[in-house]
Structures are given as structure tokens and as C-alpha cells.
Design a protein around this motif. Structure first.
Motif, PDB file in Angstrom:
ATOM      1  N   GLN A  50      12.705  -1.821 -18.475  1.00  0.00           N
ATOM      2  CA  GLN A  50      12.165  -0.799 -19.372  1.00  0.00           C
ATOM      3  C   GLN A  50      10.893  -1.288 -20.051  1.00  0.00           C
ATOM      4  N   GLN A  51      10.855  -2.563 -20.414  1.00  0.00           N
ATOM      5  CA  GLN A  51       9.651  -3.122 -21.027  1.00  0.00           C
ATOM      6  C   GLN A  51       8.449  -3.029 -20.090  1.00  0.00           C
ATOM      7  N   LEU A  52       8.675  -3.326 -18.797  1.00  0.00           N
ATOM      8  CA  LEU A  52       7.584  -3.221 -17.825  1.00  0.00           C
ATOM      9  C   LEU A  52       7.157  -1.771 -17.634  1.00  0.00           C
ATOM     10  N   LEU A  53       8.107  -0.859 -17.607  1.00  0.00           N
ATOM     11  CA  LEU A  53       7.755   0.557 -17.491  1.00  0.00           C
ATOM     12  C   LEU A  53       6.935   1.009 -18.695  1.00  0.00           C
ATOM     13  N   ASP A  54       7.305   0.551 -19.878  1.00  0.00           N
ATOM     14  CA  ASP A  54       6.506   0.863 -21.063  1.00  0.00           C
ATOM     15  C   ASP A  54       5.091   0.319 -20.904  1.00  0.00           C
ATOM     16  N   ALA A  55       4.999  -0.902 -20.384  1.00  0.00           N
ATOM     17  CA  ALA A  55       3.696  -1.552 -20.242  1.00  0.00           C
ATOM     18  C   ALA A  55       2.790  -0.811 -19.266  1.00  0.00           C
ATOM     19  N   VAL A  56       3.376  -0.207 -18.230  1.00  0.00           N
ATOM     20  CA  VAL A  56       2.561   0.510 -17.242  1.00  0.00           C
ATOM     21  C   VAL A  56       2.429   1.995 -17.573  1.00  0.00           C
ATOM     22  N   GLY A  57       2.913   2.395 -18.756  1.00  0.00           N
ATOM     23  CA  GLY A  57       2.756   3.772 -19.204  1.00  0.00           C
ATOM     24  C   GLY A  57       3.734   4.758 -18.621  1.00  0.00           C
ATOM     25  N   LEU A  58       4.881   4.255 -18.158  1.00  0.00           N
ATOM     26  CA  LEU A  58       5.886   5.134 -17.552  1.00  0.00           C
ATOM     27  C   LEU A  58       7.247   5.018 -18.240  1.00  0.00           C
ATOM     28  N   GLY A  59       7.236   4.604 -19.495  1.00  0.00           N
ATOM     29  CA  GLY A  59       8.493   4.417 -20.209  1.00  0.00           C
ATOM     30  C   GLY A  59       9.348   5.674 -20.277  1.00  0.00           C
ATOM     31  N   GLU A  60       8.695   6.823 -20.345  1.00  0.00           N
ATOM     32  CA  GLU A  60       9.447   8.076 -20.461  1.00  0.00           C
ATOM     33  C   GLU A  60       9.927   8.602 -19.112  1.00  0.00           C
ATOM     34  N   ARG A  61       9.553   7.922 -18.019  1.00  0.00           N
ATOM     35  CA  ARG A  61       9.974   8.376 -16.695  1.00  0.00           C
ATOM     36  C   ARG A  61      11.105   7.518 -16.112  1.00  0.00           C
ATOM     37  N   ALA A  62      11.752   6.736 -16.955  1.00  0.00           N
ATOM     38  CA  ALA A  62      12.753   5.778 -16.474  1.00  0.00           C
ATOM     39  C   ALA A  62      13.866   6.438 -15.670  1.00  0.00           C
ATOM     40  N   VAL A  63      14.306   7.626 -16.061  1.00  0.00           N
ATOM     41  CA  VAL A  63      15.426   8.267 -15.368  1.00  0.00           C
ATOM     42  C   VAL A  63      14.950   9.263 -14.317  1.00  0.00           C
ATOM     43  N   SER A  64      13.645   9.318 -14.088  1.00  0.00           N
ATOM     44  CA  SER A  64      13.109  10.214 -13.057  1.00  0.00           C
ATOM     45  C   SER A  64      13.381   9.642 -11.674  1.00  0.00           C
ATOM     46  N   TRP A  65      13.288  10.513 -10.676  1.00  0.00           N
ATOM     47  CA  TRP A  65      13.414  10.085  -9.283  1.00  0.00           C
ATOM     48  C   TRP A  65      12.019   9.937  -8.687  1.00  0.00           C
ATOM     49  N   PRO A  66      11.841   9.054  -7.726  1.00  0.00           N
ATOM     50  CA  PRO A  66      10.516   8.846  -7.130  1.00  0.00           C
ATOM     51  C   PRO A  66       9.851  10.133  -6.641  1.00  0.00           C
ATOM     52  N   ARG A  67      10.647  11.076  -6.136  1.00  0.00           N
ATOM     53  CA  ARG A  67      10.059  12.322  -5.626  1.00  0.00           C
ATOM     54  C   ARG A  67       9.375  13.135  -6.724  1.00  0.00           C
ATOM     55  N   GLU A  68       9.659  12.805  -7.973  1.00  0.00           N
ATOM     56  CA  GLU A  68       9.077  13.536  -9.102  1.00  0.00           C
ATOM     57  C   GLU A  68       7.778  12.898  -9.596  1.00  0.00           C
ATOM     58  N   GLN A 112       0.825  -1.204   0.000  1.00  0.00           N
ATOM     59  CA  GLN A 112       0.000   0.000   0.000  1.00  0.00           C
ATOM     60  C   GLN A 112       0.862   1.258   0.000  1.00  0.00           C
ATOM     61  N   ALA A 113       1.967   1.225   0.719  1.00  0.00           N
ATOM     62  CA  ALA A 113       2.816   2.402   0.863  1.00  0.00           C
ATOM     63  C   ALA A 113       3.912   2.476  -0.203  1.00  0.00           C
ATOM     64  N   PHE A 114       3.772   1.708  -1.268  1.00  0.00           N
ATOM     65  CA  PHE A 114       4.664   1.725  -2.432  1.00  0.00           C
ATOM     66  C   PHE A 114       6.032   1.110  -2.139  1.00  0.00           C
ATOM     67  N   HIS A 115       6.754   1.642  -1.116  1.00  0.00           N
ATOM     68  CA  HIS A 115       8.121   1.221  -0.815  1.00  0.00           C
ATOM     69  C   HIS A 115       9.048   1.367  -2.023  1.00  0.00           C
ATOM     70  N   VAL A 116       8.823   2.430  -2.791  1.00  0.00           N
ATOM     71  CA  VAL A 116       9.754   2.777  -3.866  1.00  0.00           C
ATOM     72  C   VAL A 116      10.960   3.458  -3.223  1.00  0.00           C
ATOM     73  N   LEU A 117      12.154   3.024  -3.577  1.00  0.00           N
ATOM     74  CA  LEU A 117      13.368   3.520  -2.920  1.00  0.00           C
ATOM     75  C   LEU A 117      13.761   4.889  -3.467  1.00  0.00           C
ATOM     76  N   PRO A 118      13.858   5.912  -2.613  1.00  0.00           N
ATOM     77  CA  PRO A 118      14.063   7.284  -3.099  1.00  0.00           C
ATOM     78  C   PRO A 118      15.431   7.545  -3.721  1.00  0.00           C
ATOM     79  N   HIS A 119      16.422   6.735  -3.365  1.00  0.00           N
ATOM     80  CA  HIS A 119      17.774   6.976  -3.875  1.00  0.00           C
ATOM     81  C   HIS A 119      18.045   6.245  -5.187  1.00  0.00           C
ATOM     82  N   LEU A 120      17.046   5.551  -5.726  1.00  0.00           N
ATOM     83  CA  LEU A 120      17.169   4.887  -7.017  1.00  0.00           C
ATOM     84  C   LEU A 120      16.225   5.537  -8.021  1.00  0.00           C
ATOM     85  N   THR A 121      16.623   5.568  -9.287  1.00  0.00           N
ATOM     86  CA  THR A 121      15.730   6.071 -10.326  1.00  0.00           C
ATOM     87  C   THR A 121      14.562   5.106 -10.508  1.00  0.00           C
ATOM     88  N   VAL A 122      13.587   5.552 -11.287  1.00  0.00           N
ATOM     89  CA  VAL A 122      12.432   4.692 -11.562  1.00  0.00           C
ATOM     90  C   VAL A 122      12.883   3.378 -12.202  1.00  0.00           C
TER      91      VAL A 122
END
Length: 217
Positions: free
Chosen positions: A119-137, A86-96
Motif C-alpha cells: 500500500q505504501q508503494l501504491l501511495d508513492a506511485v499515486g495509486l493508493g485509492e486503486r488498491a482494490v481495483s482490478w487491472p482491467r479497470e 514493457q507489457a506490464f505482466h500485471v496479473l488480471p485475477h489479482l487486485t492492484v
């Protein structure tokens, strides 16, 4: 095949789960609902190997992982399980992209090699262009999609989701639930969703009710 047989767990002398049983085959996606305090999260933690049952068996692909030592249990979780919190647990010090690739890194897959399925999974979930973004963004809905991609990138046998839309607005919740259901079916995983929401539960193939006396349809 996942087999849960007579699973029981108590805390401080109080029984939370009593002889819960369930059998699921690859491709099955079920939602477990129930009142607060009935033991839904306890059950999910047991199935995830994050807690140990007092009695009963947990068998995945013929392995009773309720009886494994910690090292073997860690390897099983790493190789066969995906968990959406529920709380995502996306690591802030790693890129997407790095967040999604993490399960592959933990299995010893080279960084560049891991980037391709991530990258294939990111494309599948509609976030392919956010690969180098940080979680805070990212928005909450975007971070949950990252969490789903991360849970599926290593093609787990078992995907578990604990109130994955509890922090999302209705539009993002609907998108995340649809995506989760679709991806579980596409990779022929076993999926278990624990939720308070009947709307969320309706996206699964069937709904099971957890009561003090066990699971029922």
C-alpha cells in the motif's frame, strides 16, 4: 555491486553479445541504447537470470549467479531483483494491491504483513485509492505504475526495465520514467533501463551504447 565480466551469448551459431563488461554500484542508474538486433534484450535477460550466458560472469553482491542451479537462481531473482516489463505482466485475477504484494508473498511474507509496504508503494506511485481495483479497470499508464511498484516493493538490489514506456503516450511515459528513476535512487538500488528512446534514456544518470563490439559511453 553488480559486475558483468566478458559476457557472451549466441544463438544458432551467431554471436549476439561478445565479451560485454560493466560494473555498477548501488544508487547507479544507467540506460543502455543501441540499434535493433544488437542484443539489448538479450543482455537484459542474461542480467535478469532469465537466460544463461555462453561465457562470462554475472556477480551480484559477490555471488556469480550465472553459475547457480535453477533453485538458487530462482531464490536470487525473488530476493534481489525487480523487473519492469514493457507489457506490464500485471496479473488480471489479482487486485492492484495483490499484484504489488506478490513478490513479498513469494518470499513467505504473510498476506496482511505484505499489504503494508504494498500500500505504501501504491501511495508513492499515486495509486493508493486503486488498491482494490482490478487491472482491467486501469489505464496503460496506471498498469505500468503498478508494475513499477511491484518491482520495488521487496527492496531489490537490482532493478531492470525493458522498454517500460513502449506502450504509453508521451505524458504517461514521462511520468513513469520520472517515477522509476526517483524510486531507484531512493531505495539505493542498481538500475538498468534498456530502451530505443533517447528521451527515456536521458532520465538515467548516464547512457551506454551497446554495439557489436561491446558497451561504450
Amino acid at each position: 555491486m553488480l559486475e558483468i565480466e566478458n559476457l557472451s551469448r549466441g544463438f544458432n551459431g551467431r554471436a549476439v553479445l561478445r565479451e560485454v563488461s560493466l560494473r555498477l554500484s548501488p544508487g547507479e542508474y544507467v540506460a543502455i541504447v543501441g540499434e535493433s538486433g544488437v542484443g539489448k534484450s538479450t543482455l537484459l535477460n542474461l542480467v535478469a537470470g532469465l537466460d544463461r550466458p555462453d561465457a562470462g560472469r554475472l556477480v551480484l553482491d559477490g555471488i556469480d549467479y550465472a553459475r547457480l542451479d535453477e533453485d538458487a537462481l530462482t531464490r536470487l531473482r525473488r530476493n534481489k531483483l525487480g523487473f519492469v516489463f514493457q507489457a506490464f505482466h500485471v496479473l488480471p485475477h489479482l487486485t492492484v494491491l495483490q499484484n504489488v504484494a506478490l513478490p513479498l508473498w513469494l518470499r513467505g511474507v504473510d498476506g496482511n504483513e505484505a499489504d503494508v509496504p504494498a500500500q505504501q508503494l501504491l501511495d508513492a506511485v499515486g495509486l493508493g485509492e486503486r488498491a482494490v481495483s482490478w487491472p482491467r479497470e486501469l489505464s496503460g499508464g496506471e498498469m505500468q505504475r503498478v508494475a513499477i511498484a511491484r518491482a520495488l516493493v521487496h527492496c531489490p538490489k537490482l532493478v531492470l526495465a525493458d522498454e517500460p514506456t513502449g506502450n504509453l503516450d508521451p505524458a504517461n511515459a514521462a511520468r513513469v520514467l520520472t517515477l522509476l528513476a526517483e524510486r531507484i535512487r531512493q531505495v539505493n538500488a542498481i538500475g538498468i533501463l534498456v530502451t530505443h528512446s533517447q528521451t527515456a534514456a536521458a532520465t538515467a544518470d548516464r547512457i551506454l551504447h551497446l554495439t557489436p563490439t561491446g558497451l561504450r559511453a
